[in-house]
Motif scaffolding. Sequence first.
Motif, PDB file in Angstrom:
ATOM      1  N   VAL A 131     -87.576 -14.449 -16.944  1.00  0.00           N
ATOM      2  CA  VAL A 131     -86.861 -14.386 -15.144  1.00  0.00           C
ATOM      3  C   VAL A 131     -85.559 -12.899 -15.339  1.00  0.00           C
ATOM      4  N   HIS A 132     -85.761 -12.049 -15.026  1.00  0.00           N
ATOM      5  CA  HIS A 132     -84.897 -11.118 -15.209  1.00  0.00           C
ATOM      6  C   HIS A 132     -84.241 -10.814 -13.517  1.00  0.00           C
ATOM      7  N   GLU A 133     -83.804 -11.653 -13.370  1.00  0.00           N
ATOM      8  CA  GLU A 133     -82.952 -11.393 -11.959  1.00  0.00           C
ATOM      9  C   GLU A 133     -82.113 -10.115 -11.449  1.00  0.00           C
ATOM     10  N   ASP A 134     -81.772  -9.270 -12.604  1.00  0.00           N
ATOM     11  CA  ASP A 134     -80.873  -7.941 -12.402  1.00  0.00           C
ATOM     12  C   ASP A 134     -82.008  -7.131 -12.028  1.00  0.00           C
ATOM     13  N   ALA A 135     -83.401  -7.252 -13.021  1.00  0.00           N
ATOM     14  CA  ALA A 135     -84.376  -6.143 -12.444  1.00  0.00           C
ATOM     15  C   ALA A 135     -83.906  -5.233 -11.597  1.00  0.00           C
ATOM     16  N   PRO A 136     -84.543  -3.745 -11.468  1.00  0.00           N
ATOM     17  CA  PRO A 136     -84.243  -3.188 -10.778  1.00  0.00           C
ATOM     18  C   PRO A 136     -85.629  -3.708  -9.045  1.00  0.00           C
ATOM     19  N   GLN A 137     -85.703  -2.689  -8.416  1.00  0.00           N
ATOM     20  CA  GLN A 137     -86.339  -2.760  -7.026  1.00  0.00           C
ATOM     21  C   GLN A 137     -87.361  -1.489  -7.120  1.00  0.00           C
TER      22      GLN A 137
ATOM     23  N   PHE B 258     -86.204   3.222 -17.163  1.00  0.00           N
ATOM     24  CA  PHE B 258     -85.655   3.549 -18.347  1.00  0.00           C
ATOM     25  C   PHE B 258     -84.607   3.263 -18.287  1.00  0.00           C
ATOM     26  N   GLU B 259     -83.378   3.248 -17.861  1.00  0.00           N
ATOM     27  CA  GLU B 259     -82.141   2.785 -17.546  1.00  0.00           C
ATOM     28  C   GLU B 259     -82.048   1.196 -17.975  1.00  0.00           C
ATOM     29  N   TYR B 260     -82.584   0.364 -16.943  1.00  0.00           N
ATOM     30  CA  TYR B 260     -83.141  -1.508 -17.494  1.00  0.00           C
ATOM     31  C   TYR B 260     -82.999  -1.690 -18.598  1.00  0.00           C
ATOM     32  N   GLY B 261     -84.139  -1.231 -18.787  1.00  0.00           N
ATOM     33  CA  GLY B 261     -85.001  -1.082 -19.903  1.00  0.00           C
ATOM     34  C   GLY B 261     -84.102  -1.080 -21.612  1.00  0.00           C
TER      35      GLY B 261
END
Length: 485
Positions: free
Chosen positions: A67-73, A319-322
Amino acid sequence: MTVFGKKISAALASLLLTLTALWGFAGFAVFADPEETTESTEPAVTTVEDDGIVTAAERKTDLLNEVHEDAPQISAASYVLYDANSGSILLGNEYDVQKEPASMTKVMTVLLALERLEPDTVVTITPEMAAKIKEIPGDYVKLSLQEGEEITVKDLVYCAVLKSANDCSLALGMYMGGTEEAFCDIMNAKASEIGCLNTHFSSSFGFSKPDNVTTPYDMALILNEAITNTNYTEIAKTLNYTINATNKYSSVREISNANKFVNTTQYGYEYYIGGKTGFTNTAGYTLCAAAKKNNRTLVGCVFNAADANIRYSDLIKLFEYGFSTFATVEITESEFAPLIEEARVQMDDLLSDTNLYVSEQRIVLDPYITTTSSRAQLGSTNRIDLSEAVIDTSAEQQTLEIPLCKAYSDKTYLIGTMVVVIEKKAGVVEINPEKKTNLTNVRSVLITFAVLSGLILLLVIVLLIFRARIIKRRRDEVTKRANML
């Protein structure tokens, strides 16, 4: 309870504790005779349910299960973020669902052209090519190649990538395959070669066809192949390119890169190293791109984006999240050297009294693993799992594949194997070939030692009791004689 009784109880308790401790320590079992041991050995690394071991195959999608709650939409209907170093999918939705790629198809055509053709090779537009070019719909981008025109492979490639010229991509495909249909067979063979399981090309440039399909994940593999093994990055990052004059055009033609990662400030991305846009009415807006930062390469693909611009912002967010949320760790053989040396010494000791020896030893390691940055920051330990290693002393040759693991606080990754080949020594004759030398594991040896020690302790206690009774009887006899006197 008497003092002597207390001593006996303490001795028995000590024996029990000793057995318990030895049993726990012997959990790191190394070898077991397959015919004489029936109980399973407790592994140094426990089962998937208990310790979360992740195999090489499972690592591909393991992070998707977290679970990645802050993942981008992400607005695109289908997308993927792929770590090219480790082969892991970091984020995704419908990443294995077949969809039309539109002009992203050209990545495969250009990849094959860069692999198979010299850039200075001159391609002549044949009547067959010209006839097929006329079939391209009028609203599709073209360079307007003419029948009989002579143009270099390099010019065709740059036009296909920068301008997304469909006639240039078609000409490249027909030049390599003879016909577009034959070239599509080459495209599909290449797709299978690099691991694409859900891709079927029926167009060399991305014509809107229901059977010209791929997936976000497969498209990531194709783009990664292009940026890794060709100079696709150099081409895709070029802002402007000049097409030399041909026999049909007396002057040069200037083209500009249509990709907004390159030609705009708003969507310019400093880590961008190559990609391709696409659009048809049925495919919607598509985009694949790769980015490299601190020697990590991420590849992202979006299908069916809402509009031409949002596909860029979607990929930048991915990309930024990754780069910030996940860490890719390089695996080196040197970090396992102490464990491997210890295992080899132990193995040689166990074989010293047999007619067997280690004839070959090698390490097979995955080069990278990807996990979350928070997990990586807590550190890890390396493990070598000897619990399932079994030596059959009757075999002429046998190969052991011993798992190597990297363990984090909440998860353990299987990242390689120690391959050991064991053979019989030349010229050694077995006295009893039916009998197998019982290379008992550490647990069996220690438990036997503990039991024997316990029996000896009990024997000593019995002797002490017997001796105490004899002494008491003698004292009583002396006292009785004294009283009689």
